[in-house]
Design a protein around this motif. Sequence first.
Motif, PDB file in Angstrom:
ATOM      1  N   THR A 201      46.577  57.335  52.584  1.00  0.00           N
ATOM      2  CA  THR A 201      47.092  57.879  53.675  1.00  0.00           C
ATOM      3  C   THR A 201      46.027  58.678  54.418  1.00  0.00           C
ATOM      4  OG1 THR A 201      47.630  59.682  52.259  1.00  0.00           O
ATOM      5  CG2 THR A 201      49.576  58.293  53.277  1.00  0.00           C
ATOM      6  N   ILE A 202      44.960  59.130  53.544  1.00  0.00           N
ATOM      7  CA  ILE A 202      43.902  59.932  54.146  1.00  0.00           C
ATOM      8  C   ILE A 202      42.694  59.437  53.457  1.00  0.00           C
ATOM      9  CG2 ILE A 202      44.999  62.012  54.447  1.00  0.00           C
ATOM     10  CD1 ILE A 202      43.899  63.123  51.916  1.00  0.00           C
ATOM     11  N   GLY A 203      42.600  58.329  52.568  1.00  0.00           N
ATOM     12  CA  GLY A 203      41.580  57.706  51.986  1.00  0.00           C
ATOM     13  C   GLY A 203      40.602  58.560  51.321  1.00  0.00           C
ATOM     14  N   PRO A 204      39.334  58.065  50.967  1.00  0.00           N
ATOM     15  CA  PRO A 204      39.146  56.501  51.278  1.00  0.00           C
ATOM     16  C   PRO A 204      39.985  55.541  49.987  1.00  0.00           C
ATOM     17  CG  PRO A 204      37.273  57.531  50.126  1.00  0.00           C
ATOM     18  CD  PRO A 204      38.117  58.808  50.511  1.00  0.00           C
ATOM     19  N   GLN A 205      39.764  54.395  50.299  1.00  0.00           N
ATOM     20  CA  GLN A 205      40.190  53.441  49.379  1.00  0.00           C
ATOM     21  C   GLN A 205      39.461  52.299  49.233  1.00  0.00           C
ATOM     22  OE1 GLN A 205      43.601  50.867  50.080  1.00  0.00           O
ATOM     23  NE2 GLN A 205      44.055  51.915  52.113  1.00  0.00           N
ATOM     24  N   SER A 206      39.476  51.626  47.931  1.00  0.00           N
ATOM     25  CA  SER A 206      38.646  50.329  47.794  1.00  0.00           C
ATOM     26  C   SER A 206      39.405  49.403  46.996  1.00  0.00           C
ATOM     27  CB  SER A 206      37.010  50.726  47.177  1.00  0.00           C
ATOM     28  OG  SER A 206      36.585  51.692  47.979  1.00  0.00           O
ATOM     29  N   GLN A 207      38.888  48.193  47.158  1.00  0.00           N
ATOM     30  CA  GLN A 207      39.323  47.062  46.298  1.00  0.00           C
ATOM     31  C   GLN A 207      38.223  46.140  46.198  1.00  0.00           C
ATOM     32  OE1 GLN A 207      42.329  46.564  44.968  1.00  0.00           O
ATOM     33  NE2 GLN A 207      43.467  48.236  46.126  1.00  0.00           N
ATOM     34  N   THR A 208      38.265  45.661  44.822  1.00  0.00           N
ATOM     35  CA  THR A 208      36.964  44.825  44.369  1.00  0.00           C
ATOM     36  C   THR A 208      37.723  43.583  43.894  1.00  0.00           C
ATOM     37  OG1 THR A 208      35.477  46.548  43.979  1.00  0.00           O
ATOM     38  CG2 THR A 208      34.981  44.478  43.046  1.00  0.00           C
ATOM     39  N   VAL A 209      37.194  42.382  44.470  1.00  0.00           N
ATOM     40  CA  VAL A 209      37.381  41.061  44.026  1.00  0.00           C
ATOM     41  C   VAL A 209      36.456  40.471  43.251  1.00  0.00           C
ATOM     42  CG1 VAL A 209      38.197  38.704  44.629  1.00  0.00           C
ATOM     43  CG2 VAL A 209      39.600  40.772  45.767  1.00  0.00           C
ATOM     44  N   ASN A 210      36.655  39.903  42.366  1.00  0.00           N
ATOM     45  CA  ASN A 210      35.475  38.994  41.622  1.00  0.00           C
ATOM     46  C   ASN A 210      36.058  37.541  41.447  1.00  0.00           C
ATOM     47  OD1 ASN A 210      33.946  41.272  40.645  1.00  0.00           O
ATOM     48  ND2 ASN A 210      35.770  41.844  39.723  1.00  0.00           N
ATOM     49  N   LEU A 211      35.343  36.583  41.943  1.00  0.00           N
ATOM     50  CA  LEU A 211      35.757  35.318  41.867  1.00  0.00           C
ATOM     51  C   LEU A 211      34.593  34.288  41.602  1.00  0.00           C
ATOM     52  CD1 LEU A 211      38.087  33.226  42.030  1.00  0.00           C
ATOM     53  CD2 LEU A 211      37.543  33.410  44.505  1.00  0.00           C
ATOM     54  N   ASN A 212      34.297  33.488  40.772  1.00  0.00           N
ATOM     55  CA  ASN A 212      33.430  32.435  40.468  1.00  0.00           C
ATOM     56  C   ASN A 212      31.949  33.077  40.536  1.00  0.00           C
ATOM     57  OD1 ASN A 212      35.637  30.750  40.350  1.00  0.00           O
ATOM     58  ND2 ASN A 212      34.060  29.161  41.372  1.00  0.00           N
ATOM     59  N   GLY A 213      31.718  34.398  39.987  1.00  0.00           N
ATOM     60  CA  GLY A 213      30.451  35.128  39.966  1.00  0.00           C
ATOM     61  C   GLY A 213      30.279  35.665  41.102  1.00  0.00           C
ATOM     62  N   ILE A 214      31.230  35.732  42.157  1.00  0.00           N
ATOM     63  CA  ILE A 214      31.150  36.735  43.533  1.00  0.00           C
ATOM     64  C   ILE A 214      31.817  37.824  43.453  1.00  0.00           C
ATOM     65  CG2 ILE A 214      31.371  36.527  45.922  1.00  0.00           C
ATOM     66  CD1 ILE A 214      30.987  33.378  45.851  1.00  0.00           C
ATOM     67  N   SER A 215      31.285  38.988  43.607  1.00  0.00           N
ATOM     68  CA  SER A 215      32.060  40.295  43.725  1.00  0.00           C
ATOM     69  C   SER A 215      31.827  40.892  44.809  1.00  0.00           C
ATOM     70  CB  SER A 215      31.670  41.164  42.551  1.00  0.00           C
ATOM     71  OG  SER A 215      32.064  42.354  42.622  1.00  0.00           O
ATOM     72  N   VAL A 216      32.925  41.190  45.590  1.00  0.00           N
ATOM     73  CA  VAL A 216      32.816  41.951  46.901  1.00  0.00           C
ATOM     74  C   VAL A 216      33.810  43.143  47.083  1.00  0.00           C
ATOM     75  CG1 VAL A 216      33.379  41.924  49.444  1.00  0.00           C
ATOM     76  CG2 VAL A 216      32.248  40.067  48.005  1.00  0.00           C
ATOM     77  N   THR A 217      33.359  44.321  47.411  1.00  0.00           N
ATOM     78  CA  THR A 217      34.197  45.379  47.401  1.00  0.00           C
ATOM     79  C   THR A 217      34.473  45.917  48.980  1.00  0.00           C
ATOM     80  OG1 THR A 217      33.343  46.362  45.216  1.00  0.00           O
ATOM     81  CG2 THR A 217      34.310  47.777  46.886  1.00  0.00           C
ATOM     82  N   ALA A 218      35.679  45.864  49.318  1.00  0.00           N
ATOM     83  CA  ALA A 218      36.264  46.421  50.441  1.00  0.00           C
ATOM     84  C   ALA A 218      36.705  47.928  50.457  1.00  0.00           C
ATOM     85  CB  ALA A 218      37.143  45.445  50.938  1.00  0.00           C
TER      86      ALA A 218
END
Length: 340
Positions: A201-218
């Motif tokens: 509702t007011i943030g911030p928020q983050s999500q991380t996905v790890n797949l096949n050695g690749i890691s990205v955070t949004a």
Amino acid sequence: MRRHLGLLALLTGLLAGATIPARAAAPTGGINQCLVLAICVELSQSGSGGSPGGGQGNTGSSSGGGEPVCSWKGVQKPCWDPDLGWFDNSSDSGQGCYFKALDPSDPALKGQTPQPGKSPYLQSCWDANGNPTYSTISWLAQAPNAGTPAPTPGTVAQMAIAQLQFIRPVIHTAPTGKSLVTVPVFLWYDHGTAAAPDDQTIGPQSQTVNLNGISVTATATLTKVAWDMGYQANRKEVVADCNGPGVPYADGMENNPPAGACYWRFGSLSPANGAPPTGAPAPTAAPSPGGGYWPVATETWTVTTVDNNNPNGPAPWDPLTLEVSSLPVQLQVNQLQVLN
């Protein structure tokens, strides 16, 4: 070539506008409102080598736009989908299934027993007519057809963005329902509760996905809250001094408003024929005579991504700007009558 690759679900949000500038190193395209309370992402692939995962494997073929596709029962399907994973086209018998790698912390794995040397995958299957048949958890050394194509930071970024959740603001006014000309009307929306947690509702928020050695955070950051006190599309009055969720009203607050409080003084009566603003979601209540002001709160979120394997390098996905609007609430503003 443009192809719909995924839905970024906003559980109770509404997209009002977004842009994705072009980037040569990652999938590019735009965002549009394709379903109520959902965001549709369209990726524009280049004529060659622009598909997520880079290359074309032995079992995949390339469409005219350069994106590897798989064939099953005479129907072409993408070999890789960021929402579904890899497609198994190893046989025309049985059913066609996608296999999506799951993070070990995924709630879907509750009750599952890990298997040595294997990883968990969400297996989603369809019949030859394109109807979903079943989903299950499968433990595999690797997904069928996993080499065609491998995910890129761009597609993993899309998966991370898809996990962000937003809650449509639930706004309140004090006074409620009715007020008077020049009397301050205080405004706020719910946050910091079980039904409206701060991160959504007011943030911030983050999500991380790890797949096949690749890691990205949004990461989604709330950058603006606009309070529109007007009615109809051709008349809007925005509370210029308020850029946040406001503060719940307490007795005497009008005498000494605390920091962060939002309030507005109407200078005229509410119109008898006032209608809800056309640029906001439809209210739950029908208009009533004399209640022609319809306050709306609109959040503006900025979503950025980081390649955790190369945090100082280019972002795997260009920044997104999302707007989430509350339902309008009706407010009738009257004139104080003085009796002599």
